[in-house]
Design a protein around this motif. Structure first.
Motif, PDB file in Angstrom:
ATOM      1  N   VAL A  36       0.870  -1.172   0.000  1.00 58.69           N
ATOM      2  CA  VAL A  36       0.000   0.000   0.000  1.00 58.69           C
ATOM      3  C   VAL A  36       0.913   1.230   0.000  1.00 58.69           C
ATOM      4  CG1 VAL A  36      -1.898   1.186   1.153  1.00 58.69           C
ATOM      5  CG2 VAL A  36      -1.679  -1.309   1.366  1.00 58.69           C
ATOM      6  N   ALA A  37       0.868   1.995  -1.071  1.00 59.43           N
ATOM      7  CA  ALA A  37       1.780   3.138  -1.242  1.00 59.43           C
ATOM      8  C   ALA A  37       1.029   4.437  -0.998  1.00 59.43           C
ATOM      9  CB  ALA A  37       2.377   3.129  -2.642  1.00 59.43           C
ATOM     10  N   PHE A  38       1.587   5.268  -0.123  1.00 55.26           N
ATOM     11  CA  PHE A  38       0.980   6.566   0.194  1.00 55.26           C
ATOM     12  C   PHE A  38       1.784   7.693  -0.435  1.00 55.26           C
ATOM     13  CE2 PHE A  38       1.009  10.513   2.522  1.00 55.26           C
ATOM     14  CZ  PHE A  38      -0.309  10.747   2.850  1.00 55.26           C
ATOM     15  N   ILE A  39       1.084   8.586  -1.138  1.00 58.87           N
ATOM     16  CA  ILE A  39       1.647   9.873  -1.534  1.00 58.87           C
ATOM     17  C   ILE A  39       0.611  10.941  -1.222  1.00 58.87           C
ATOM     18  CG2 ILE A  39       3.134   8.930  -3.351  1.00 58.87           C
ATOM     19  CD1 ILE A  39       1.049  10.000  -5.395  1.00 58.87           C
ATOM     20  N   THR A  40       1.057  12.171  -1.097  1.00 60.60           N
ATOM     21  CA  THR A  40       0.137  13.283  -0.871  1.00 60.60           C
ATOM     22  C   THR A  40      -0.260  13.885  -2.212  1.00 60.60           C
ATOM     23  OG1 THR A  40       1.084  13.788   1.292  1.00 60.60           O
ATOM     24  CG2 THR A  40      -0.132  15.554   0.205  1.00 60.60           C
TER      25      THR A  40
END
Length: 278
Positions: free
Chosen positions: A21-25
């Motif tokens: 699960v990859a988080f970016i803003t």
């Protein structure tokens, strides 16, 4: 209703592995660069995408997440632009789940009574609203469910046996286990503790459990992949964006740097190591 998140975790179960699960803003460091990174995440190895909703005071976010929100807001990112990014992503990818993560304020300002319908229409699959506990979710969670959005809750090391059933009630998609007490990206998780807490959660729900906060290295991803259904990485990715910038602006190294890190973490996840070995 079976959502993209449900389908993805079913697919991962068939493959016998955890998901990345990859988080970016959204909008960090600018709209166009952020959209290019977003579109590249699945091919780099991300199974699920968490897209941060920029907010001026992300209290649970560590310095990296806070800085990414400030960069996005300074570049003019808004909730409408964030939903437009999701729509642009969906034009070419109709299978990778996207979860919006952040705080209630940007949703309230949108305003809230239009948000869930617009988010679902754009192609959003789930919501993680960090500052909305079960006791205070009446103005968003039922509407999200009606719109077909998974409402994903956080469990933490301090979520005791009495509190856990309250957290799990009306949760859907997956449970996000916060592996450390405090803000994200500031210390490493204790993998033995994580294993115990994940087991305790799984004893009370059939939902997948994804582990995040403080997960940065390939070794950590590999170890957590052996005990959880998903591994969330955020601070390391937004940190990679920050390191690539020149006076706050994107460079030719920004997109490949972030996607290259995702590819390395995805490779590590596919070769789980026993948590006890670290």
């Amino acid at each position: 209703m079976v959502t993209r998140i449900d389908k993805k975790f079913a697919e991962l179960k068939r493959q016998g592995r955890a998901g990345l699960v990859a988080f970016i803003t959204a909008g960090d460091p600018d709209h166009d660069t952020s959209l290019a990174i977003l579109k590249g995440l699945p091919q780099a190895g991300a199974d699920i995408i968490e897209l941060g909703m920029p907010f001026s005071d992300p209290m649970a976010g560590g310095p990296s997440i806070q800085a990414s929100s400030q960069r996005a807001l300074k570049a003019g990112q808004t909730m409408k632009k964030t939903l437009a990014m999701v729509r642009a992503f969906r034009a070419a990818d109709d299978t990778t789940p996207i979860v919006l993560m952040g705080y209630y304020n940007p949703i309230y300002v949108y305003p809230a009574d239009h948000f869930t319908a617009d988010a679902a229409k754009a192609g959003v699959d789930g919501l993680i609203v960090v500052d909305m506990p079960p006791e205070e979710d009446a103005e968003l969670r039922p509407q999200a469910s009606e719109a077909g959005l998974n409402f994903i809750r956080l469990a933490t090391p301090t979520t005791d046996a009495k509190r856990l059933p309250v957290v799990l009630a009306n949760t859907s998609g997956f449970v996000y286990y916060v592996s450390i007490a405090g803000i994200t990206g500031t210390k490493a998780p204790d993998l033995a503790d994580v294993k115990g807490h994940v087991g305790r959660i799984k004893a009370q729900t059939s939902l997948p459990v994804a582990v995040g906060f403080g997960v940065k290295s390939e070794a950590q991803v590999s170890a957590i992949a052996s005990i959880a259904d998903g591994v969330v990485v955020g601070s390391a990715l937004v940190g990679a964006i920050a390191e690539s910038l020149d006076d706050g602006r994107a460079t030719s190294a920004t997109k490949p740097g972030v996607l290259g890190l995702v590819a390395r973490l995805a490779a590590a996840l596919r070769h789980p190591a026993e948590a006890a070995a670290l």
